[in-house]
Every structure is written in C-alpha cells, then in structure tokens.
Write an enzyme that holds these catalytic residues in place. Structure first.
Site, mmCIF file in Angstrom:
data_model
loop_
_atom_site.group_PDB
_atom_site.id
_atom_site.type_symbol
_atom_site.label_atom_id
_atom_site.label_comp_id
_atom_site.label_asym_id
_atom_site.label_seq_id
_atom_site.Cartn_x
_atom_site.Cartn_y
_atom_site.Cartn_z
ATOM 1 N N TYR A 156 12.439 -9.544 33.314
ATOM 2 C CA TYR A 156 13.599 -10.204 32.714
ATOM 3 C C TYR A 156 14.565 -10.705 33.773
ATOM 4 O O TYR A 156 15.184 -11.757 33.616
ATOM 5 C CB TYR A 156 14.315 -9.248 31.756
ATOM 6 C CG TYR A 156 13.569 -9.105 30.458
ATOM 7 C CD1 TYR A 156 13.276 -10.241 29.701
ATOM 8 C CD2 TYR A 156 13.158 -7.872 29.981
ATOM 9 C CE1 TYR A 156 12.588 -10.125 28.514
ATOM 10 C CE2 TYR A 156 12.458 -7.755 28.794
ATOM 11 C CZ TYR A 156 12.180 -8.890 28.063
ATOM 12 O OH TYR A 156 11.492 -8.785 26.889
ATOM 13 N N GLU A 165 -5.370 15.259 26.961
ATOM 14 C CA GLU A 165 -5.144 13.857 26.592
ATOM 15 C C GLU A 165 -4.056 13.710 25.537
ATOM 16 O O GLU A 165 -3.117 12.949 25.704
ATOM 17 C CB GLU A 165 -6.444 13.202 26.086
ATOM 18 C CG GLU A 165 -6.226 11.759 25.648
ATOM 19 C CD GLU A 165 -7.470 11.122 25.026
ATOM 20 O OE1 GLU A 165 -8.547 11.726 25.070
ATOM 21 O OE2 GLU A 165 -7.327 10.003 24.504
ATOM 22 N N ASP A 170 -10.597 13.552 24.221
ATOM 23 C CA ASP A 170 -11.455 13.270 23.077
ATOM 24 C C ASP A 170 -12.866 12.984 23.588
ATOM 25 O O ASP A 170 -13.063 12.720 24.776
ATOM 26 C CB ASP A 170 -10.965 12.028 22.318
ATOM 27 C CG ASP A 170 -9.688 12.322 21.521
ATOM 28 O OD1 ASP A 170 -9.407 13.509 21.256
ATOM 29 O OD2 ASP A 170 -8.985 11.352 21.181
#
Lengths: 796, 361
Positions: free
Chosen positions: B96, B194, B246
C-alpha cells in the site's frame, strides 16, 4: 498521341450514326434527346462534362506539339449563367481550323482509332459548345495565338443547328499574354452542385498527368488552386495501329469495307488490320470460304470390287470423240480419282480438266459440255455409295460401345441428307451439324439408339475434317460492304483464325515512377507505391494496367480508402459501383496487406488512396457514358495483379512501421523509467546522477551518436547497438573552422559555418570515432540522416 | 544494531551496483535464482534443499524488466530509510505504501509482486526479510511447553515460561524469533501440530506436561518465524523435532517446509529448515492400521500427490512408499479423525505408539 486536330473528319462518331437514324430532327433536338448519353443531363453534370472535354482537348493539343501542358481552368458565376474558361499553352490554331476543332458537332469522337487517347471518352468539345449555345444563346469565344505570331486572334463561333455547320460570326485580332495557345470561353446554364466532383476531377487529372500544370478556380475559391507538375517528361508518343482482327465489331467491319481501297478480301485484311500478312490473310480467306460457301464432302473412289466404275461411267458419258481418245480420257480420270484418298466435287472438276488435255494426243478436244457430262457421270459413281463411306467415318468418331446397326442407320440417314442437300455435297459447318442432328434424332427414334451431344459433336468434327474447302472466289470487298450476312461470315472467319497479339507501342502508360510522383504531389502521405504491368490483350485490343497506393500522412484516416479510377489518363468520376476496378479492389483480401477490412471483403478502411489506370486502344466501358470499366476477365486479372504488386510494398512498409512503433513505445516507456531509476539510484547511493544514455542506446538496440569534448578536441562517437550494419550520414555544423579531421570526413565552409560531413559504416556491435580540433569557444549543431528516428539516440 | 547496519549497507551496495552498471553504459540487471521446484537441489553439507544454478535475470532491456528494477530501487530506498528510522512494516503495508511513491511506474500492481520483490532483494543482498524489518501479515504461531526464555521486545526484555507464564493459548512466537534467548527447559522433544483443534486437544489432555513436550502450533503452512524457532529449538536445545499433521498431500508439504525448506524460501533453508524433523502422521498406513474415518481423494489431491512424487524433496523411500499407498487406497484422513476412537485415543494410544516406533520416546 495526335491532337484532336489531326484526326478531325477522318471518322464519324457514334452519335452521328445515331443522328442519321433520326434524320428528320434538327441537331438541337437530337442533342436534347441524347444529352444523358453525352453527359449534359443535369446542370451540375454539364459543367463537369464541359470542363472534362475542354481539359482533355487542351492536354491533347499540348502533348501533340511536345509542349509541357500549362492549363488554366476557370468557372465564373455570371449571374444567370456560368462562364467556363479553359486556356492551354498548345501550338494554337488557325482560323480555318477553328470551326473544325470547336464547332463541327460530333466530329471529335475518335471512335475506333487504334491508339490510346483521351478522345475515346466523351464526345468532344463541340458538344460543350453546342450546349453552351443552346442554354445561353451566346457564341463560344475563342482566342488563339500560334507560335511566333505577333498577335492573337479572336473568334466568336456558333453552330447552325439546322445544317450542323459551324460558323464564325465575328473575328478580330487581339492581344494575349500567352505566346502561344488557345483559350475557349463558354457561357452556359449550370450549377455547382457537383463542386466536389469537379475538384476531384481536376485533382485526379493532375495525378495521372504529372507532366501538366493545372490552375483551377471556381466561384467559392478565394484564389486559384495550383496543381504543380511533378515531371518534365512528356508521355511517350504512341503510334496509331490498325485494328486487330480479333477486336472489331460487325458495324466497324462494314464501315471499313465501305471505305477501303482494297478490292479483294485478302488485300482488305492485310491493309486494314494489324498483324495480318499474306499467310494469315490466306487462312482468313479459307475460313471465310468455309463459312460463306461451306465445304464440299469428299468421297472415296470406288474400289475394284465395288459396283461403281468411274472409267466406264465416263466412257459412256462421252460421245463422238472416238473410242481410243474416249478410253484414254476415261482411264485418265479414273486413275486420277483412284490415286486420291478422297475426292470432292471441285477436285473432280480439276481432275477432269487435267485429263481433258489428253485429247491433244488424239487430235480431239474435250470441250466444256463433254467435261460437264464426264464430271456428272463420275460424280454419280463417287456418290453411289455414300453410306458405306459415312459408316466408316461415323464408326471412327463414336465409341466402340455403339451398336453397329445404329451406326449404319446414322450413316444411311446422313447419306440421304447429303443427297437431298446442296448440290456438289456442299455444307457449312452449321448445316453439317443440322444433318447430323436430324439423322441422329431419327436414328434415336427408329433404331432405339442414343446419340448424345458429345457423339454428335465428334461425328461433325470427323466429317468436317474430311470435307474440303472450296476453291470458289470469295466475294469482292464492294459486295461484302452491301452484304451484312457475308460480312458477318468474314468477321467470324477473322475471329476463328489464330493471329498474334497486337503491338503495344500504341499505348503510353504513365509508368510506375510517375504514378508515384503524381500521387506524391497531390496527396500528402507517408508512403507511396506504384506498379506498371506488362501489356496484355483483350478482344484484340492491347492494354496496360497501372496501380498506385498512397498511405498515411494527412490522408483521411476515418472511413474507407479512396479509390481513384482512370482510363487512358482520364479520371472516371461517376458510376463507381459499376466499375470493374472497384469490384477488384473489393475482392482483394486487404487484411493480408495489413489494412483493415471489415468482414474481410469490400473497400478497405484507413488513410489510403488506391489508384488504378487502365490504358488501352479500346477501354471497354459498361455504357456509352464511359464512366465505368466493364468486367472483362483479362482486364480484371491485370488490375488485381497490379494492385497486389503495389500492395505488397505497402505491407512491408506497414510491417516495418509497426515494429518501429513497437520499438518507439518500448523506447518511450524505458526512456521514462531509466532516468527515474538513475535519479533514485543517485539518491540512495548519495552520488551524482549516472550517465545512462549508453545504456539506453544499448537497450533500444539503437545507434548512439555522442559528442565528447575536451578543450579543443572533439570526438564524435557512433556506437552501433543494432544487429545490422549502419551507414549514417553525420553532419556537424561548427561555428569555427575545424582542423585535423580524421576518418575521411570533410569540412565545407558555408558563410562562416563549417559543415563537417562524415559517412562511416559501422558494423553491428562496433563503434566508429571521428576526431577533429576546433577552438574551445566553437558551438555545434549535430544532425544524423539515414537512420530512422526511433533507432537513433543523439547525445550532443 | 549491527545487523541493521549490515542490512542497510547491503541494500545500498545493491543500488550502487545499478549505479555502476549505468555509468559503464551497461544495461542494468539483477540476477536471482529461478524459484521453481525444478531448480532446487539437495545440499549435502547442510542436509537441506537449496536453489540450483539456474538464474532468472531482471533486466532493463525489456519494459517489464525495467519496471521491476525501478520498483526494486524504490523498495531499496524505502527499506534503507526504514532501517535508519528503526521502524518495521508488513509486506502488505509495503504494497500500500508504494501508492505514495511519486513515480507511477514504481508502484506495485499486486501484493504478489511486492512480496516477490522482497524475496528477490533477500536473495541478492543475502539479508533476511526480518532483518529488513519486514513482517508477514499473519501473526506467528504459539508454543506451549516446559521452556523458559527471554524475549527482547520494543518495550524491554521479558522473561517468560511457556507453561507457567502463559494462558491456555500458549506463548506467541514473535515475528523475529532471533530476539529470543532460551534460558532453560525441561523438554524431551518438540511436537509440531498442524491444526488448532488438535493442539488444543493435546493441551487439554496435558500431553505437554505428561511427556515433557514443547508443542508448536504450525497453523497450517508454518510462517517463517515458526520454522525458525523450531530449528533453533532443535539446534540450540538439541531436541528431536516431530511433526503431526493431517493425512493428505497438503499436510505432507507442511512437513516438507519444516524439514526440507520451502521452494519460495530455499535461499533461507539453512536458516529455516530442520532436516532432522520426523513425520509422525497421519501416515497413509495409519489410515489402514487404525481404521480411521476417511474422505475420498479429490482430483486435486491426486495431482498434488503425483506432483510430490516428482518433487526432489520427497524422493525418498519413505515418502514414495507412503504416497503410493495413499494413491492406492484413494483415501485421506484428518488428525481429528482419531477421535472416532475416543477423545483420549490420540494422547493415550496413537502418539505414544508412533513416538515409540520412531524412537523418540
């Protein structure tokens, strides 16, 4: 290119022909009835046509005299009427010539002169004179001064509309600022609604006549508009050629027959047509015989096993000549007949005549009556069995699948046709065709066979090939002139005969260079291309097509390209949509040449001018008003090739321009980025701004020309960052005299400034340096030519 | 502040290089290693994956390249000024902030572009983003476990025990973990987790206390700070590092970036990767062994697995076997699917069994 004066009265115009057919009306009435054809159907158009006729006339007159045309055209608003003034710097004309040139209505049209000429267009200045007289009631005012004469002459001319005779009403000497030339002033009804066409006509005339200077003024102009000449080269002189046998119409042939000095057809075709010698004339006459008289069928001589016996028949036909002489005569005839493969009636006549000489050996004379009898008897024998003869011919001409019975049937019926047909078994080609058709129809009907179109054609060809051209004398020219049908036979015979193409020295193309020059002077464009094709022939008339293209610059970028059409150096103003030129332009896929073309067909869009010039001894027009070139395939092909030739150059120009534009765009972007980068880098590193020109030149693959200066020493460095060799022309204008120039450079003093000129060739990736010495206070101005701007970085 | 000075010098050196290129009449350019999976190689010395020899050149010879270099100069100036002022900013703020630059051509058109440019500058200057004082957007993850440390904050030093001085949320890892000094610990190993759900389960069940474990929450693909602190825990405290995710191809990549280094930051593998890290699961073979609830593999899962087979980081016997099993059974399972055997199953059965197998316990 003879002027109108030299051909006056030699030939009559088509309009006169028309006038003759309306004998009971006056010339004024005739004009009134035909003015649409003559281009005077509206007030607007009348002005255009009058200008057109007068300008054509003026151009012809000057060119004929080998003078570069300097033509002045003025239209004035004279209250109720418009005054048209056209002046030329031609040789001028004498009092005797004036009526012929300007007055004798309809004599101007050189209708079938075999030469490229403007006069083919329109009907001549006299029509404008008459129009002016009929609408304003005023005479034509003509001023003329011949070269070397002290004074000019002034005439007022009217046309006697009852007699169609021009009449000089008033003549006097006057003074004129031109040393030679002719001026005509016509007052006429009209309007300026066709102002843009008029201006276009003048402008386009200037394009195709780059050797002419034209000044034009009309009421809405503040000052005259000048169309400068672009070359001092006059158009090549053309030679008038006689018509080519393949390019004439029946009406023309009849007229030529009536006017020729020749008596025989052979003499006529040799003297009145181009490319016809003795041999070609013989072929034409033979073809004429075949058409006019037909050929004679030739039959096989009877064989020994045949019932027919020529010798016996002749023997019996001869009476009172003594047995010995009679037998000798009969044998002679029979042997001669047997010696030939086939014998036609005319051949039989020769044989009998030859054989009759044998009478000398026997002291008898075989007179005319005896010979006729002998011929009759022998012919009966020869024609006794046409059927078996025809059977062999038909069999040879048809496929093996044909039923034997059908062939026999056809042969039998054909034999009957010949028997019932013209005497001596004569038939023209079309008669023969009728025989075959009839016989074949009957055979189909009764013998349940089929003879298709091809089979019939083959039979006709086979029979025609064994038929013999008759030795009859063809009609004399004077008979033909009266006999439309026979003349038509002759015309067809000429068309049928192979004759080499006409010569092309009757044409005077503008040439590609001058087409380009013409476009250049009238259109301010970025790019010009032109092409001139080799001569080709249509219908016996030679023609040459030229094309030119102008692109970019000040040309109108919106909308369609301008299509300029010309025939024999005359602009075609009306009927654009009906013209073959327009059709061809529309049919070309202009996208291939990088022009925009919505839908892929039609006139392309963009800032372009496309011009096409068709030069021919006989430009085929769609109508009498001669505004549009007819769709003749040969001409269309050449137009297309000419345009494509020029368009290919346009394409490579546009491609190059595109890549330069891309480069320019890149240059603009990078050239704006690099300085900012340099500035920022300097800021961050707390340094002075770095020199980035070299880097920029390298980025652009440009040629960088840079000046380095140290006291009195100047170094000009040329760095070539392109991928090709570059040969710039570098000029450095120095305010003090330079010395010790290196590298073959020269310095020329021009009013206290020295032009240092240097033309190095710098290979890709290398540099060249020019050094010289000059006083420290000297200032410089460096310029570089020979390298496109976007490819050049100049760092003084 | 010597790292700041070094960083600033290196940035200015970079600008000076551009300056010299321009002065010499050369086309300014900057070469960086090509950041694709085909250009990473295993570094035998450090056991991590680093960039190969292939380079991409940002050159002012093209409009694109010229724009990139202009942006680089502006960014260099910004970073140097930031270091001068001892301020910091986020990557997003840089994006920005470029809007305020006076030259339009220098402004970034997307945050990907500014992120990539900062990576370029890191690589070329050999200074890490953290040393430029550039922060990523998302906050770092958390630590829970028997670890006592001192953090150098802008508001002074803080000494924190990561079990006793923190709430259930754990200790928040700062953006630059190199401001941390480890004081003491009672840990046996590091367990990287995780998902937040599993992390909370382990904490609730008191796994960190029971097994003397430092639980590091990865929060999906781990931020650099998370990876950095994991590496430091391993290197400085000599603790084994394990990773629990996972059982799907995306999670294997999470392990990959902890253990081998990520493709985008392979220039920092030395600094970020923990090659000794071990994978706990969920392994494809666990899915079978523990009869876990599954989801079928989607097409993108299959593509990801196949792409991993071609990734040099996964070309080991272990990973090839696991990936092939998974392609074979066409199923995947989440960490939390272990709950199908009860809420304590993971802490009482699965993890002890797996860690034992791996020789960590």
């Amino acid at each position: 290119m003879p002027s109108i004066q030299s051909t006056l009265g030699e030939e009559e115009g088509i309009a006169e022909e028309l006038a003759e057919s309306q004998q009971q009306i006056s010339i004024a009435e005739f004009f009134e009835k035909n003015k649409h054809m003559l281009g005077f159907d509206s007030g607007a158009r009348a002005l255009v046509t009058a200008v057109k006729e007068a300008v054509d006339n003026a151009l012809d007159a000057t060119e004929e005299a080998g003078i570069l045309p300097d033509i002045y055209v003025e239209i004035d608003d004279a209250g109720d009427y418009y005054t048209l003034v056209v002046e030329d710097n031609g040789p001028g004309i004498t009092k005797e010539q004036v009526p012929k040139v300007f007055g004798k209505l309809l004599y101007g049209s050189r209708f079938h002169a075999r030469e490229q000429s403007r006069g083919q267009q329109g009907i001549g200045i006299s029509a404008a004179v008459l129009y002016s007289q009929l609408t304003s009631g005023k005479p034509a005012k003509i001023t003329s001064r011949t070269k070397g004469s002290a004074e000019a002459e002034y005439f007022e001319l009217i046309i006697d509309t009852d007699e169609n005779e021009p009449e000089i009403q008033h003549a006097e000497t006057t003074s004129w600022d031109r040393t030679h030339g002719t001026r005509i002033e016509l007052e006429m009804e009209g309007n300026m609604r066709a102002r843009s066409q008029l201006l276009k006509y003048i402008k386009h005339t200037a394009v195709v006549n780059p050797h002419a200077r034209i000044t034009f003024e009309e009421p809405s102009m503040d000052e005259p508009r000048q169309f400068e000449r672009a070359t001092d080269q006059l158009p090549a002189e053309t030679e008038e050629i006689r018509p080519h046998p393949h390019g004439v119409e029946l009406g023309t042939v009849l007229k030529m027959l009536a006017e020729t000095d020749s008596h025989s057809v052979s003499g006529f075709v040799q003297s009145e047509f181009t490319r016809v010698g003795k041999k070609t004339a013989d072929s034409i006459v033979d073809n004429f015989r075949d058409r006019h008289f037909g050929r004679e069928a030739a039959w096989r001589a009877p064989r020994s096993h045949d019932e027919a016996d020529v010798a016996r028949a002749v023997q019996q036909a001869v009476a009172n000549k003594g047995a010995e002489a009679t037998n000798a005569f009969a044998d002679e005839v029979a042997n001669a007949v047997a010696a030939r493969d086939r014998v036609a009636h005319s051949e039989l006549r020769e044989i009998v005549a030859d054989a009759a000489e044998i009478g000398d050996d026997h002291g008898v004379t075989f007179g005319a009556t005896v010979r006729e009898n002998a011929i009759g008897a022998a012919w009966d024998e020869l024609t006794a069995d046409r059927t078996s003869d025809l059977y062999q011919l038909v069999d040879a001409a048809t496929t093996t699948r044909k039923d034997d019975e059908a062939i026999d049937g056809l042969a039998e019926r054909l034999a009957k046709r010949f028997e019932k047909g013209r005497e001596r078994d004569r038939a023209t080609h079309s008669e023969l065709r009728k025989y075959v058709d009839r016989a074949a129809d009957q055979t189909e009907e009764y013998d349940d066979a089929t003879f298709g179109e091809t089979a019939r054609e083959n039979v006709v060809t086979e029979l025609w090939s064994v038929m013999v051209t008759v030795p009859d004398e063809v009609p004399k020219v004077r008979d033909l002139a009266e006999d439309r049908d026979a003349a038509s036979d002759l015309l067809e015979a000429m068309r049928e005969t192979d004759i080499i193409s006409p010569p092309t020295n009757c044409l005077s193309p503008i040439t590609a260079d001058l087409v380009e020059a013409g476009l250049k002077k009238e259109y301010d464009a970025d790019f010009y291309a032109a092409s001139t094709r080799d001569a080709d022939v249509h219908g016996g008339d030679p023609f040459i097509v030229e094309a030119g293209i102008a692109y970019g610059g000040d040309l109108e970028a919106d909308g369609q390209a301008d299509v300029l059409r010309f025939a024999n150096r005359v602009p075609l103003v009306y009927q654009r949509g009906a013209c073959a030129t327009t059709d061809v332009v529309k049919s070309i896929g202009w996208r291939n040449y990088n022009l925009s073309q919505p839908g892929g067909s039609g006139i392309p869009n963009g800032p372009a001018v496309i011009m096409v010039h068709v030069a021919s001894t006989n430009v085929p027009f769609t109508s009498e008003s001669k505004d549009a070139v007819a769709n003749v395939p040969e001409i269309e092909d050449e137009i297309e090739l000419a345009i494509r030739e020029a368009a290919r150059e346009l394409k490579s120009y546009l491609n190059k321009r595109k890549s330069l534009e891309k480069r320019k765009k890149k240059q603009n972007v990078i050239a704006s980025i690099l300085p900012k980068m340099a500035e920022k880098v300097a800021e961050v590193t707390d340094n002075d701004e770095p020199q980035y020109d070299d880097a920029l030149a390298r980025i652009m693959n440009n040629v960088l020309v840079e000046r380095e200066r140290e006291d009195g020493r100047v170094r000009l460095v040329v760095e070539n960052h392109t991928d090709t060799n570059e040969s710039p022309d570098i000029t450095d204008i120095v305010t003090a005299e330079p010395s010790n120039l290196s590298d073959g450079a020269t310095a020329v003093d021009m009013d206290g400034e020295w032009f240092v000129k240097w033309s190095p060739t710098v290979p890709s990736g290398e540099e060249a340096v020019l050094e010289y010495e000059v006083s420290a206070e000297a200032s410089f101005d460096l310029s570089v030519e020979g390298i496109e701007d976007p490819k050049l970085t100049l760092n003084q | 502040m010597s790292t700041d000075t070094t960083a600033q010098e290196k940035l200015i050196d970079l600008a000076a290089e551009f300056y010299d290129q321009l002065e010499r009449g050369e086309i300014p350019e900057m070469s960086v290693p090509t950041r694709t999976k085909s250009n990473i190689v295993f570094d035998e010395d450090s056991d991590v994956w680093v960039y190969g020899d292939r380079e991409s050149t940002r050159s002012a010879n093209s409009v694109r390249g010229a724009r990139k270099l202009l942006k680089a100069i502006y960014t260099i100036e910004f970073l140097a000024d930031q270091l001068d002022a001892d301020r910091s900013s986020t990557l997003r703020e840089l994006y920005y902030l470029s809007e305020s630059w006076d030259v339009d051509e220098a402004q970034f058109s997307s945050q990907d572009e500014s992120n990539q440019l900062v990576e370029d500058l890191e690589i070329v200057s050999e200074v890490t983003r953290e040393d430029f004082h550039m922060r990523p957007e998302e906050s770092g993850a958390t630590i829970m476990g028997p670890l006592y440390l001192r953090e150098q904050t802008r508001r002074g030093e803080r000494e924190i025990h990561c079990q006793e001085d923190v709430g259930e949320g754990g200790y928040q890892i700062p953006n630059n973990p190199d401001t941390i000094e480890f004081l003491d610990n009672d840990a046996d190993f590091v367990l990287c987790v995780e998902t937040g759900g599993m992390r909370d389960r382990l904490v609730e069940n008191g796994f960190d206390e029971e097994y003397n474990t430092i639980i590091v929450h990865l929060k999906g693909q781990p931020a650099r700070a998370t990876r950095r602190i994991t590496k430091r825990l391993h290197d400085e405290l000599d603790l084994p590092v394990t990773v629990f995710t996972d059982g799907d191809p995306w999670s294997y990549r999470i392990f990959g970036s902890v253990a081998y280094g990520s493709i985008k930051s392979a220039h920092l593998s030395d600094y970020l990767a923990t090659p000794e890290a071990q994978f706990i699961g969920i392994q494809p073979e666990d899915i079978v062994e523990y009869d876990l609830p599954t989801d079928p593999l989607s097409d993108s899962d299959v593509n990801a697995l196949e792409s991993e087979l071609e990734d040099p980081r996964y070309q080991t016997d272990y990973w090839e076997k696991q990936i092939e099993i998974q392609l074979d059974i066409e199923k995947k399972s989440e960490q939390q699917s272990l709950a199908s055997h009860g809420l304590d199953f993971v802490t009482e059965t699965y993890l002890p069994e797996r860690l034992d197998e791996m020789g960590v316990l």
